[in-house]
Design a protein around this motif. Structure first.
Motif, PDB file in Angstrom:
ATOM      1  N   PRO A  76       0.821  -1.217   0.000  1.00  0.00           N
ATOM      2  CA  PRO A  76       0.000   0.000   0.000  1.00  0.00           C
ATOM      3  C   PRO A  76       0.851   1.262   0.000  1.00  0.00           C
ATOM      4  O   PRO A  76       1.959   1.270   0.533  1.00  0.00           O
ATOM      5  N   VAL A  77       0.316   2.303  -0.596  1.00  0.00           N
ATOM      6  CA  VAL A  77       1.014   3.576  -0.756  1.00  0.00           C
ATOM      7  C   VAL A  77       0.462   4.574   0.254  1.00  0.00           C
ATOM      8  O   VAL A  77      -0.751   4.662   0.456  1.00  0.00           O
ATOM      9  N   LYS A  78       1.368   5.331   0.861  1.00  0.00           N
ATOM     10  CA  LYS A  78       0.946   6.361   1.811  1.00  0.00           C
ATOM     11  C   LYS A  78       0.825   7.707   1.103  1.00  0.00           C
ATOM     12  O   LYS A  78       1.705   8.092   0.340  1.00  0.00           O
ATOM     13  N   LEU A  79      -0.271   8.399   1.379  1.00  0.00           N
ATOM     14  CA  LEU A  79      -0.481   9.749   0.866  1.00  0.00           C
ATOM     15  C   LEU A  79      -0.473  10.721   2.037  1.00  0.00           C
ATOM     16  O   LEU A  79      -1.168  10.510   3.035  1.00  0.00           O
ATOM     17  N   ASN A  80       0.302  11.781   1.918  1.00  0.00           N
ATOM     18  CA  ASN A  80       0.378  12.817   2.946  1.00  0.00           C
ATOM     19  C   ASN A  80      -0.280  14.089   2.433  1.00  0.00           C
ATOM     20  O   ASN A  80       0.045  14.568   1.345  1.00  0.00           O
ATOM     21  N   ALA A  81      -1.181  14.654   3.216  1.00  0.00           N
ATOM     22  CA  ALA A  81      -1.836  15.907   2.867  1.00  0.00           C
ATOM     23  C   ALA A  81      -1.727  16.874   4.038  1.00  0.00           C
ATOM     24  O   ALA A  81      -2.017  16.499   5.178  1.00  0.00           O
ATOM     25  N   VAL A  82      -1.293  18.085   3.781  1.00  0.00           N
ATOM     26  CA  VAL A  82      -1.260  19.122   4.810  1.00  0.00           C
ATOM     27  C   VAL A  82      -2.651  19.751   4.881  1.00  0.00           C
ATOM     28  O   VAL A  82      -3.161  20.248   3.879  1.00  0.00           O
ATOM     29  N   ALA A  83      -3.263  19.708   6.050  1.00  0.00           N
ATOM     30  CA  ALA A  83      -4.627  20.203   6.210  1.00  0.00           C
ATOM     31  C   ALA A  83      -4.638  21.716   6.378  1.00  0.00           C
ATOM     32  O   ALA A  83      -3.931  22.251   7.237  1.00  0.00           O
ATOM     33  N   MET A  84      -5.465  22.405   5.580  1.00  0.00           N
ATOM     34  CA  MET A  84      -5.555  23.860   5.644  1.00  0.00           C
ATOM     35  C   MET A  84      -7.017  24.290   5.555  1.00  0.00           C
ATOM     36  O   MET A  84      -7.692  24.036   4.557  1.00  0.00           O
ATOM     37  N   ARG A  85      -7.485  24.930   6.608  1.00  0.00           N
ATOM     38  CA  ARG A  85      -8.887  25.377   6.658  1.00  0.00           C
ATOM     39  C   ARG A  85      -9.150  26.397   5.545  1.00  0.00           C
ATOM     40  O   ARG A  85      -8.375  27.331   5.338  1.00  0.00           O
ATOM     41  N   GLY A  86     -10.234  26.192   4.845  1.00  0.00           N
ATOM     42  CA  GLY A  86     -10.591  27.094   3.766  1.00  0.00           C
ATOM     43  C   GLY A  86      -9.842  26.831   2.477  1.00  0.00           C
ATOM     44  O   GLY A  86     -10.087  27.502   1.470  1.00  0.00           O
ATOM     45  N   VAL A  87      -8.933  25.876   2.494  1.00  0.00           N
ATOM     46  CA  VAL A  87      -8.173  25.524   1.286  1.00  0.00           C
ATOM     47  C   VAL A  87      -8.529  24.111   0.841  1.00  0.00           C
ATOM     48  O   VAL A  87      -9.033  23.909  -0.263  1.00  0.00           O
ATOM     49  N   ASN A  88      -8.276  23.126   1.702  1.00  0.00           N
ATOM     50  CA  ASN A  88      -8.568  21.747   1.314  1.00  0.00           C
ATOM     51  C   ASN A  88      -9.348  20.968   2.363  1.00  0.00           C
ATOM     52  O   ASN A  88      -9.525  19.756   2.235  1.00  0.00           O
ATOM     53  N   ASP A  89      -9.818  21.640   3.411  1.00  0.00           N
ATOM     54  CA  ASP A  89     -10.564  20.900   4.437  1.00  0.00           C
ATOM     55  C   ASP A  89     -11.916  20.416   3.934  1.00  0.00           C
ATOM     56  O   ASP A  89     -12.518  19.525   4.527  1.00  0.00           O
ATOM     57  N   ASP A  90     -12.385  20.990   2.819  1.00  0.00           N
ATOM     58  CA  ASP A  90     -13.631  20.498   2.230  1.00  0.00           C
ATOM     59  C   ASP A  90     -13.440  19.150   1.534  1.00  0.00           C
ATOM     60  O   ASP A  90     -14.414  18.528   1.099  1.00  0.00           O
ATOM     61  N   GLU A  91     -12.200  18.671   1.459  1.00  0.00           N
ATOM     62  CA  GLU A  91     -11.902  17.400   0.803  1.00  0.00           C
ATOM     63  C   GLU A  91     -11.543  16.298   1.796  1.00  0.00           C
ATOM     64  O   GLU A  91     -11.120  15.212   1.382  1.00  0.00           O
ATOM     65  N   ILE A  92     -11.708  16.557   3.076  1.00  0.00           N
ATOM     66  CA  ILE A  92     -11.356  15.542   4.077  1.00  0.00           C
ATOM     67  C   ILE A  92     -12.108  14.246   3.816  1.00  0.00           C
ATOM     68  O   ILE A  92     -11.526  13.149   3.800  1.00  0.00           O
ATOM     69  N   VAL A  93     -13.396  14.332   3.572  1.00  0.00           N
ATOM     70  CA  VAL A  93     -14.198  13.132   3.344  1.00  0.00           C
ATOM     71  C   VAL A  93     -13.790  12.450   2.044  1.00  0.00           C
ATOM     72  O   VAL A  93     -13.680  11.214   1.979  1.00  0.00           O
ATOM     73  N   ASP A  94     -13.546  13.222   0.995  1.00  0.00           N
ATOM     74  CA  ASP A  94     -13.124  12.630  -0.279  1.00  0.00           C
ATOM     75  C   ASP A  94     -11.794  11.905  -0.138  1.00  0.00           C
ATOM     76  O   ASP A  94     -11.605  10.812  -0.693  1.00  0.00           O
ATOM     77  N   MET A  95     -10.876  12.494   0.608  1.00  0.00           N
ATOM     78  CA  MET A  95      -9.579  11.852   0.820  1.00  0.00           C
ATOM     79  C   MET A  95      -9.744  10.591   1.660  1.00  0.00           C
ATOM     80  O   MET A  95      -9.113   9.561   1.397  1.00  0.00           O
ATOM     81  N   ALA A  96     -10.584  10.665   2.689  1.00  0.00           N
ATOM     82  CA  ALA A  96     -10.827   9.487   3.524  1.00  0.00           C
ATOM     83  C   ALA A  96     -11.471   8.374   2.716  1.00  0.00           C
ATOM     84  O   ALA A  96     -11.164   7.191   2.906  1.00  0.00           O
ATOM     85  N   ARG A  97     -12.370   8.745   1.800  1.00  0.00           N
ATOM     86  CA  ARG A  97     -13.056   7.736   0.986  1.00  0.00           C
ATOM     87  C   ARG A  97     -12.071   6.963   0.097  1.00  0.00           C
ATOM     88  O   ARG A  97     -12.328   5.801  -0.253  1.00  0.00           O
ATOM     89  N   LEU A  98     -10.948   7.563  -0.248  1.00  0.00           N
ATOM     90  CA  LEU A  98      -9.943   6.848  -1.041  1.00  0.00           C
ATOM     91  C   LEU A  98      -9.498   5.566  -0.356  1.00  0.00           C
ATOM     92  O   LEU A  98      -9.188   4.568  -1.009  1.00  0.00           O
TER      93      LEU A  98
END
Length: 334
Positions: free
Chosen positions: A160-182
């Motif tokens: 398995p491959v690890k993906l790292n994302a830096v969380a930023m409110r108002g930038v990519n926090d609207d994608e938390i669920v989409d990233m988790a769904r991966l």
């Protein structure tokens, strides 16, 4: 190269075992991520950097003091000529775990070579699944190439491959669920990393506006996708707290250096491309080691510097530190 017999385990003043080395093979990167470096950053003169052979000498000295894991980083490590062979040499030395963190841009064409070299795992940094947002964050229009590399990596022994994302409110926090769904769809271990106060944010205003905690990230994922079960750590010193949705092939996790610092279990040292050791990522503490590496008895001299570094490694380094805010991730080998 056969592994040299281990001497004594390197430990710091707080009895933390130092067994994990990160090597920043270059300060250069082909992206300009907004939280990491400015567009017009001035890189070091390549002639002032350690050669890969000198980095191998340092790694051998660490191996003799009980370091068993090594991660190759940058900048972007794959922009450094010869890095695939370098990984193979690290593996041949006898390190138990040789890994790499990359932005993925040059990964696909290097996958076969990296697997042949013995790379154990790969972490790919990707903060968004939206091409337009990817271009905004990285200042480069390369989302599809990175995504294709991720999918290709899943078809290799690096999965398995690890993906790292830096969380930023108002930038990519609207994608938390989409990233988790991966993690429910692929053998991907997705980890959100809390934003750290770096890169010239001298008063912390921008940091506080953008910061989102690991707890909030997990809560959002649970609310939308259901219960998350904790995954037992293979390594107690690992910084990520990982979880799994029922039946998911991947894991979802957070790395929380700000809200829940993990300094007490830190086992890491970082060698920068310009010949310094960072015993703590989030302080300005540097221990020069280039002269030792280039001395007539490099292993002996490096050992002296390593013990000094372990002695001065702080108990903790992050309480929104003033001293770290004028540094970039590239400069500190993050």
């Amino acid at each position: 190269m056969a592994r040299t017999s281990q001497m004594v385990q390197l430990t710091d003043s707080f009895e933390r075992k130092m067994d994990y080395l990160r090597i920043s093979v270059t300060d250069r990167c082909n992206f300009r991520c907004q939280y990491c470096m400015p567009e017009d950053i001035k890189f070091e003169n390549p002639e002032l950097l350690l050669s890969l052979e000198e980095m191998l000498t340092f790694a051998e000295a660490c191996l003799q003091l009980g370091v068993t894991k090594v991660r190759v980083t940058g900048g972007e490590p794959l922009v450094r000529k010869g890095v695939v062979g370098f990984i193979g040499q690290l593996k041949a030395m006898g390190f138990e775990d040789v890994t790499m963190t990359t932005n993925g841009f040059l990964l696909k064409e290097n996958l076969e070579g990296l697997v042949d070299a013995g790379l154990d795992r790969v972490n790919i940094s990707i903060d968004t699944l939206q091409p337009e947002k990817f271009q905004f964050i990285t200042r480069r229009n390369h989302f599809q190439k990175v995504w294709d590399a991720i999918m290709a990596a899943l078809e290799t022994p690096l999965s398995p491959v690890k993906l790292n994302a830096v969380a930023m409110r108002g930038v990519n926090d609207d994608e938390i669920v989409d990233m988790a769904r991966l993690t429910q769809e692929h053998a991907l271990h997705v980890r959100f990393i809390e934003l750290m106060p770096l890169n010239g944010d001298t008063d912390g205003v921008r940091f506080r506006k953008l910061f989102i905690s690991g707890k909030e990230i997990l809560d959002r994922a649970r609310t939308e996708l259901g219960d998350l079960k904790p995954v037992e750590k293979d390594d107690p010193a690992a910084p990520a707290d990982e979880f799994k949705f029922d039946g998911a092939p991947g894991n979802f996790g957070v790395i929380t250096p700000v809200s829940e610092p993990f300094c007490a279990r830190c086992s890491r040292l970082r060698l920068t491309a310009d010949g310094k050791i960072h015993p703590c990522l989030l302080t300005d503490l540097d221990v020069p080691v280039m002269d030792a590496i280039r001395s007539e008895e490099p292993i002996t001299e490096i050992h002296k510097v390593l013990w000094e570094t372990a002695r001065v490694k702080p108990a903790a380094g992050l309480t929104l530190p003033e001293e770290s805010r004028n540094r970039t991730m590239s400069q500190i080998g993050g």
